[in-house]
Design an enzyme around this catalytic site. Structure first.
Site, PDB file in Angstrom:
ATOM      1  N   ILE A   1      -9.576 -24.676  -3.212  1.00  0.00           N
ATOM      2  CA  ILE A   1     -10.507 -24.377  -2.784  1.00  0.00           C
ATOM      3  C   ILE A   1     -11.934 -24.515  -3.580  1.00  0.00           C
ATOM      4  O   ILE A   1     -12.020 -24.316  -4.796  1.00  0.00           O
ATOM      5  CB  ILE A   1     -10.485 -22.307  -3.283  1.00  0.00           C
ATOM      6  CG1 ILE A   1      -9.004 -21.866  -2.553  1.00  0.00           C
ATOM      7  CG2 ILE A   1     -11.550 -21.942  -2.236  1.00  0.00           C
ATOM      8  CD1 ILE A   1      -8.685 -20.519  -3.362  1.00  0.00           C
ATOM      9  N   THR A   2     -12.889 -24.989  -2.556  1.00  0.00           N
ATOM     10  CA  THR A   2     -14.113 -25.657  -2.655  1.00  0.00           C
ATOM     11  C   THR A   2     -15.198 -24.313  -3.613  1.00  0.00           C
ATOM     12  O   THR A   2     -14.751 -23.038  -2.416  1.00  0.00           O
ATOM     13  CB  THR A   2     -14.732 -26.768  -2.528  1.00  0.00           C
ATOM     14  OG1 THR A   2     -15.377 -25.937  -1.140  1.00  0.00           O
ATOM     15  CG2 THR A   2     -14.041 -27.311  -1.843  1.00  0.00           C
ATOM     16  N   GLY A   3     -15.792 -24.201  -4.534  1.00  0.00           N
ATOM     17  CA  GLY A   3     -16.659 -22.942  -5.218  1.00  0.00           C
ATOM     18  C   GLY A   3     -16.160 -21.801  -5.120  1.00  0.00           C
ATOM     19  O   GLY A   3     -16.266 -20.899  -4.599  1.00  0.00           O
TER      20      GLY A   3
ATOM     21  N   ASN B   1     -15.129 -20.581  -7.473  1.00  0.00           N
ATOM     22  CA  ASN B   1     -15.700 -19.710  -9.325  1.00  0.00           C
ATOM     23  C   ASN B   1     -16.448 -18.771  -9.132  1.00  0.00           C
ATOM     24  O   ASN B   1     -16.563 -17.809  -9.979  1.00  0.00           O
ATOM     25  CB  ASN B   1     -16.408 -20.645  -9.347  1.00  0.00           C
ATOM     26  CG  ASN B   1     -17.414 -20.760  -9.225  1.00  0.00           C
ATOM     27  OD1 ASN B   1     -17.454 -21.177  -7.589  1.00  0.00           O
ATOM     28  ND2 ASN B   1     -18.972 -20.539  -9.715  1.00  0.00           N
ATOM     29  N   SER B   2     -16.769 -18.162  -7.528  1.00  0.00           N
ATOM     30  CA  SER B   2     -17.852 -17.050  -7.391  1.00  0.00           C
ATOM     31  C   SER B   2     -17.772 -16.342  -6.246  1.00  0.00           C
ATOM     32  O   SER B   2     -17.167 -17.144  -5.029  1.00  0.00           O
ATOM     33  CB  SER B   2     -19.204 -17.206  -7.557  1.00  0.00           C
ATOM     34  OG  SER B   2     -19.258 -18.229  -6.672  1.00  0.00           O
ATOM     35  N   GLY B   3     -17.760 -15.249  -5.417  1.00  0.00           N
ATOM     36  CA  GLY B   3     -18.172 -14.649  -3.994  1.00  0.00           C
ATOM     37  C   GLY B   3     -16.841 -15.114  -3.601  1.00  0.00           C
ATOM     38  O   GLY B   3     -15.598 -14.386  -3.864  1.00  0.00           O
TER      39      GLY B   3
ATOM     40  N   GLY C   1      -3.611 -37.724   3.709  1.00  0.00           N
ATOM     41  CA  GLY C   1      -2.781 -38.492   3.630  1.00  0.00           C
ATOM     42  C   GLY C   1      -1.330 -36.922   2.771  1.00  0.00           C
ATOM     43  O   GLY C   1      -0.394 -37.089   3.446  1.00  0.00           O
TER      44      GLY C   1
ATOM     45  N   TYR D   1     -29.227 -25.603   8.426  1.00  0.00           N
ATOM     46  CA  TYR D   1     -28.422 -24.746   7.778  1.00  0.00           C
ATOM     47  C   TYR D   1     -27.755 -25.069   9.021  1.00  0.00           C
ATOM     48  O   TYR D   1     -26.012 -24.879   8.573  1.00  0.00           O
ATOM     49  CB  TYR D   1     -28.613 -23.349   6.623  1.00  0.00           C
ATOM     50  CG  TYR D   1     -27.708 -22.430   6.430  1.00  0.00           C
ATOM     51  CD1 TYR D   1     -27.317 -22.516   5.438  1.00  0.00           C
ATOM     52  CD2 TYR D   1     -27.833 -21.606   7.676  1.00  0.00           C
ATOM     53  CE1 TYR D   1     -25.987 -21.960   5.676  1.00  0.00           C
ATOM     54  CE2 TYR D   1     -25.882 -20.336   7.797  1.00  0.00           C
ATOM     55  CZ  TYR D   1     -25.023 -20.931   6.052  1.00  0.00           C
ATOM     56  OH  TYR D   1     -24.129 -19.996   6.274  1.00  0.00           O
TER      57      TYR D   1
END
Length: 308
Positions: A39-41, A43-45, A154, A192
């Site tokens: 999972i990227t990011g 650490n929060s939310g 891969g 965005y």
């Protein structure tokens, strides 16, 4: 009497809105023992809530983020909540292509499995640039995750059936892509919106390319969430947004539900390439379903990140 009725009606409306914000919940309790989730990011939310849910289900969870101090704290908290010690963190800066390549090299050397990749980390509408001179929103939200996914594809195929989940936003509908200037950064909010549209096209093209290869892909609009995205803005803006978010935005726990649903539910595999909202496949604006544009964006992105 009129004032009392007005106050009462307002209170009822407010409580109804709060109830609506909490009605989403992933009911699938499937275990993920033996699976590896990146999972990227995380650490929060939303990312942290998703990581916790994956860990509770028994997965080996790796959160990839830029701030190692926050990552270490998040790992400790996820382990304590989930009672799963198989939770780790790795350094990844999605605003730096070299960091992404280094991360993937280390990950592939260290980890033998990758069953679920969750492209969660995101950059709000800020007027800034990545280390590789891409607009920050487009560079992080789309190009960073595009390169990351391709370099790990891969391993995902080796571990099939596997899934790629990319967070997007309903704001995609306010802009179309301009292939003459994909790196557009004049009005940050428009940048965005384009990055979120790119997430949807990316998911569709990835699903098409992986058809029959055991890798499915989903884009998820988590709702408008009470997360820490306002940290990129002024104190005054943060104060105003805290009030607005409390009134109308969903909690991080609620925002994570559709992500969790796409990670674990069997029924979603029939909708690879789909756009999910409130734990169900949702419709898109016609322009966001153009396979030709999706393919053109993929090819342009390959050139931009030097994969082609």
């Amino acid at each position: 009497m009129y004032l009392l009725c007005t106050i009462t009606a307002s209170l009822i409306s407010f409580l109804f809105l709060k109830w609506l914000k909490r009605r989403r919940f992933c009911m699938d309790v499937k275990r993920l023992d033996g699976k590896t989730v990146l999972i990227t990011g995380g650490n929060s939310g939303i990312g942290k809530e998703t990581a916790t849910a994956m860990a509770i289900r028994g997965a080996r969870v790796i959160i990839a983020c830029r701030d190692m101090e926050k990552a270490e704290k998040a790992v400790r908290e996820i382990k304590a909540t989930s009672h799963n010690l198989n939770v780790f963190h790795m350094h990844l800066d999605l605003a730096n292509m070299r960091s992404i390549r280094d991360f993937c090299k280390t990950f592939l050397q260290r980890e033998k499995r990758l069953d679920i990749l969750i492209n969660n980390a995101g950059m709000p509408s800020v007027l800034d640039w990545t280390d590789d001179s891409f607009s920050m929103c487009f560079g992080v939200n789309h190009l960073g995750h595009f390169l990351l996914t391709n370099l790990l594809l891969g391993r995902l195929k080796e571990c099939a059936p596997s899934r790629v989940i990319t967070l997007t936003c309903s704001a995609y509908k306010y802009q179309k892509l301009d292939f003459q200037d994909l790196n557009y950064n004049l009005f940050p909010f428009f940048t965005y919106c384009r990055s979120k549209l790119a997430n949807i096209y990316f998911t569709q093209e990835l699903a098409r390319m992986m058809e029959g290869k055991g890798v499915t892909a989903y884009s998820v609009h988590p709702g408008y969430v009470q997360s820490n995205w306002t940290c990129h803005y002024s104190i005054l803006f943060r104060i105003v947004m805290q009030v607005i978010m409390f009134m109308f935005f969903v909690s991080c726990e609620a925002g994570a539900q559709t992500v969790i649903h796409c990670a674990v539910a069997d029924e979603v595999t029939a909708h690879s390439g789909g756009y999910f909202v409130d734990c169900q496949c949702a419709s898109l604006r016609p322009f966001a379903k153009d396979a030709g544009v999706a393919r053109k964006l993929w090819e342009a992105s390959e050139r931009m990140v030097k994969l082609a």
